[in-house]
Design a protein around this motif. Structure first.
Motif, short mmCIF file in Angstrom:
data_model
loop_
_atom_site.label_atom_id
_atom_site.label_comp_id
_atom_site.label_asym_id
_atom_site.label_seq_id
_atom_site.Cartn_x
_atom_site.Cartn_y
_atom_site.Cartn_z
N THR A 46 0.83 -1.21 0.00
CA THR A 46 0.00 0.00 0.00
C THR A 46 0.86 1.25 0.00
OG1 THR A 46 -0.09 0.22 2.41
CG2 THR A 46 -1.74 -1.21 1.38
N ILE A 47 0.24 2.37 -0.37
CA ILE A 47 0.92 3.66 -0.32
C ILE A 47 1.28 4.02 1.11
CG2 ILE A 47 -1.27 4.94 -0.23
CD1 ILE A 47 0.05 7.15 -1.84
N SER A 48 0.44 3.63 2.06
CA SER A 48 0.70 3.92 3.47
C SER A 48 1.90 3.13 3.98
CB SER A 48 -0.54 3.60 4.31
OG SER A 48 -1.65 4.34 3.86
N GLU A 49 2.05 1.91 3.51
CA GLU A 49 3.22 1.12 3.89
C GLU A 49 4.50 1.76 3.34
OE1 GLU A 49 4.89 -3.50 3.63
OE2 GLU A 49 3.01 -2.93 2.63
N PHE A 50 4.41 2.32 2.14
CA PHE A 50 5.54 3.04 1.56
C PHE A 50 5.91 4.24 2.43
CE2 PHE A 50 7.39 6.27 -1.18
CZ PHE A 50 8.28 5.55 -1.96
N LEU A 51 4.90 5.02 2.84
CA LEU A 51 5.16 6.18 3.70
C LEU A 51 5.67 5.74 5.07
CD1 LEU A 51 2.04 8.35 2.79
CD2 LEU A 51 4.42 8.87 2.25
N LYS A 89 7.56 3.11 5.64
CA LYS A 89 8.97 2.76 5.47
C LYS A 89 9.84 4.01 5.36
CE LYS A 89 9.02 -1.88 3.46
NZ LYS A 89 9.57 -2.71 2.36
N ARG A 90 9.31 5.01 4.69
CA ARG A 90 10.07 6.25 4.51
C ARG A 90 10.13 7.08 5.79
NH1 ARG A 90 12.57 9.98 4.93
NH2 ARG A 90 13.21 11.57 3.42
N TYR A 91 9.03 7.06 6.56
CA TYR A 91 8.96 7.90 7.75
C TYR A 91 8.84 7.04 9.01
CZ TYR A 91 8.20 11.60 4.33
OH TYR A 91 8.33 12.46 3.27
N ASN A 92 7.60 6.80 9.47
CA ASN A 92 7.42 6.00 10.69
C ASN A 92 6.01 5.42 10.74
OD1 ASN A 92 5.83 8.20 11.31
ND2 ASN A 92 7.09 8.93 13.00
N ALA A 93 5.71 4.68 11.81
CA ALA A 93 4.44 3.97 11.94
C ALA A 93 3.27 4.94 12.05
CB ALA A 93 4.48 3.05 13.15
N GLU A 94 3.46 6.07 12.72
CA GLU A 94 2.37 7.04 12.89
C GLU A 94 1.95 7.62 11.54
OE1 GLU A 94 5.10 6.94 14.69
OE2 GLU A 94 4.31 6.41 16.68
N THR A 95 2.94 7.92 10.70
CA THR A 95 2.63 8.44 9.36
C THR A 95 1.89 7.39 8.53
OG1 THR A 95 4.64 9.77 9.45
CG2 THR A 95 3.62 9.48 7.29
N ARG A 96 2.29 6.14 8.67
CA ARG A 96 1.61 5.05 7.97
C ARG A 96 0.16 4.96 8.41
NH1 ARG A 96 3.43 -1.40 8.13
NH2 ARG A 96 1.74 -2.17 6.78
N PRO A 123 3.88 15.07 1.49
CA PRO A 123 4.84 14.18 2.16
C PRO A 123 5.34 13.05 1.28
CG PRO A 123 2.62 13.94 3.09
CD PRO A 123 2.61 15.16 2.23
N LEU A 124 4.51 12.58 0.35
CA LEU A 124 4.96 11.53 -0.56
C LEU A 124 6.05 12.05 -1.50
CD1 LEU A 124 4.68 8.68 -1.86
CD2 LEU A 124 3.01 9.72 -3.41
N ASN A 182 15.92 6.81 10.24
CA ASN A 182 17.08 6.05 9.77
C ASN A 182 16.70 4.61 9.45
OD1 ASN A 182 18.76 8.29 10.13
ND2 ASN A 182 19.07 7.80 12.29
N VAL A 183 15.83 4.04 10.29
CA VAL A 183 15.45 2.63 10.12
C VAL A 183 14.57 2.46 8.88
CG1 VAL A 183 14.11 0.73 11.11
CG2 VAL A 183 15.66 2.06 12.55
N HIS A 184 13.62 3.37 8.71
CA HIS A 184 12.61 3.17 7.67
C HIS A 184 12.93 3.85 6.35
CE1 HIS A 184 9.89 1.25 10.45
NE2 HIS A 184 10.03 2.26 11.29
N SER A 185 14.03 4.60 6.30
CA SER A 185 14.34 5.32 5.07
C SER A 185 14.48 4.37 3.89
CB SER A 185 15.65 6.10 5.24
OG SER A 185 15.98 6.78 4.05
N ILE A 186 13.88 4.73 2.77
CA ILE A 186 13.93 3.90 1.56
C ILE A 186 15.11 4.34 0.71
CG2 ILE A 186 12.71 3.29 -0.55
CD1 ILE A 186 10.12 3.70 0.91
N LYS A 187 16.00 3.45 0.47
CA LYS A 187 17.21 3.80 -0.28
C LYS A 187 16.92 3.83 -1.78
CE LYS A 187 19.41 3.70 3.58
NZ LYS A 187 19.76 4.96 4.24
#
Length: 465
Positions: free
Chosen positions: A102-107, A109-116, A394-395, A460-465
């Motif tokens: 999902t798009i929320s899972e992408f966000l 990974k990029r940010y954090n669980a609250e944003t998702r 934010p996306l 740092n953990v969720h940042s998408i490379k």
């Protein structure tokens, strides 16, 4: 309609139900249910994506705009096509590599669980509202064509879509969408367009009998064109039902090329429906309700049997969008809210069962809302406004700017949503300004907080490379 046309439409409904049963045999895992196993080739991907973006509003609405404004009526669906092409050209590579559902899972990974979580709630509401509009559209068409009670018509139309979506998930949706894509293409491009032009004496006669304003690309108004851009071009980039289709492609190249081709198809669809609406203006200049331009033209010029096929194509457009948005809404709730927060230890078989139960709940809710509201076009605009004003910044910023932080993204979504809702309440639900206010505030919060707050551990953990 006569009995032949009625039989054609009922046989079409029966075919969709049968395909749903067949699709259920292929949906054996949660990923197959949500994403068709990420295994679609170019033709199936193109048909699937084109079918979901071109709903009943695209078909009936564009003919109405063509009737009222002439060639300028292309802008509504053209902006939808532009959004799909933008998604394919700029975002597909990173999306395909992220391996998310999902798009929320992408966000997340990029940010954090609250944003998702907050983005999942916003996107789930949006997709539910789109499904509601499609159920209402199906009910309206069935009511007019078959003479059934409006409530019964919505229950039958929505129930058929819900049935095959629950059974096979994305596999059933994909298989029915291919049928719907073929029926839409034949019905609009090969039947309605040439027969509409023939009915008014060809293009030269059409041109000579229409007002000059009907050939002005901007007669609908610059502000309206810009509103379509904000709502649909930007909205397509952040729509879960679109992303979910993107994830079904076998390769990144298929998803990228297919998205661009779907955008081109949408623009051709826009031109064709607009011309059909212009033909209806010449043939029926005193039409009381321009929204009936397509169906009036169809009923007047098509022979028995062919009429049933073309009207089935309108139902196809509605059903394909309804099934896609129902599945998108249930996927957001299942994968981004229920599983992470309530059912963390669930195995894949249990997740598949939960996905089906959630789809049933969302579908039933959509049918109930459809019966209760019966006119949600304004609500659909509000949903698109929130989607564009809250999630787009934010996306996109997080996609291109590594400095963006999780706190900034979360605050940006909240601020954008609040500003859009407040602006709509103050300036009216049809105003374009709240979307621009929401995007501006969301961007300001995103940039300001990213500079004033240090990146967190989650960044740092969720940042998408």
């Amino acid at each position: 309609m006569n009995s032949i046309d009625t039989i054609v439409i009922l046989l079409y409904f029966a075919l969709l139900i049968a395909v749903g049963v067949i699709g259920s045999r292929r949906a054996r895992t949660s990923e197959e249910y949500a994403l068709a196993g990420r295994n679609l080739g170019m033709f199936m991907f193109l048909g699937c994506l084109s079918a979901v973006i071109l709903g009943g509003a695209s078909t009936i609405g564009t003919a109405k705009l063509g009737y009222t404004y002439g060639i300028s009526g292309i802008w509504f669906v053209t902006m939808i096509g532009a959004g799909i092409m933008l998604l394919g050209a700029l975002f597909i590579k990173r999306i395909s590599q992220s391996n998310v559902t999902t798009i929320s899972e992408f966000l997340g990974k990029r940010y954090n669980a609250e944003t998702r979580l907050v983005s999942a709630l916003v996107a789930a509401i949006y997709t539910l509202m789109v499904a509601v509009t499609q159920v209402i559209g199906m009910g309206t068409i069935i009511n007019v064509l078959l003479g059934w009670d409006m409530t019964l018509s919505m229950v039958v139309g929505g129930g058929i879509v819900l049935f095959y979506t629950i059974l096979g998930g994305m596999w059933s949706v994909t298989m029915t969408d291919i049928i719907q894509f073929i029926v839409m293409t034949v019905g609009v491009f090969l039947v309605m367009l040439p027969m509409s032009l023939s009915h008014v004496g060809g293009w030269d006669q059409l041109a000579s009998r229409l007002p000059a304003a009907h050939f002005d690309l901007t007669s609908i108004g610059g502000e309206q064109i810009f509103q379509y851009f904000l709502l649909y071009a930007l909205g397509m980039v952040v729509s879960q039902d679109i992303w979910q289709r993107v994830f079904t492609a076998r390769t990144m190249q298929i998803s990228r090329t297919g998205s661009v081709l779907a955008g081109v198809y949408s623009m051709l669809y826009a031109v064709s429906l607009t011309i059909i609406g212009m033909c209806a203006f010449v043939a029926f200049p005193q039409l009381e309700n321009p929204q009936n331009a397509f169906t009036t033209m169809a009923i007047s010029i098509l022979p028995n049997g062919v009429l049933g096929l073309v009207l089935a194509s309108v139902c196809s457009a509605l059903m394909s969008t309804a099934s896609g948005t129902l599945l998108a809404s249930s996927t957001l709730l299942t994968h981004d809210i229920m599983k992470p927060y309530w059912f963390r230890d669930m195995d894949d078989r249990q997740l598949l069962r939960l996905s089906r139960v959630t789809t049933l709940f969302i579908g039933a809710l959509a049918i109930v809302f459809s019966i209760w509201i019966q006119d949600v076009l304004v609500a659909l605009d509000v949903a698109y406004a929130i989607l564009s004003g809250a999630i787009f910044v934010p996306l996109v910023v997080g996609y291109f700017w590594k400095r963006a932080t999780a706190k900034a993204a979360f605050s940006s979504i909240i601020a954008g949503t609040v500003v859009v809702l407040a602006g709509l309440a103050i300036e009216g639900l049809s105003s374009t300004n709240p979307i621009m206010y929401g995007i501006a505030v969301s961007l300001a919060v995103m940039i300001g907080m990213s500079y004033t707050t240090a990146p967190s551990v989650s960044d740092n953990v969720h940042s998408i490379k």
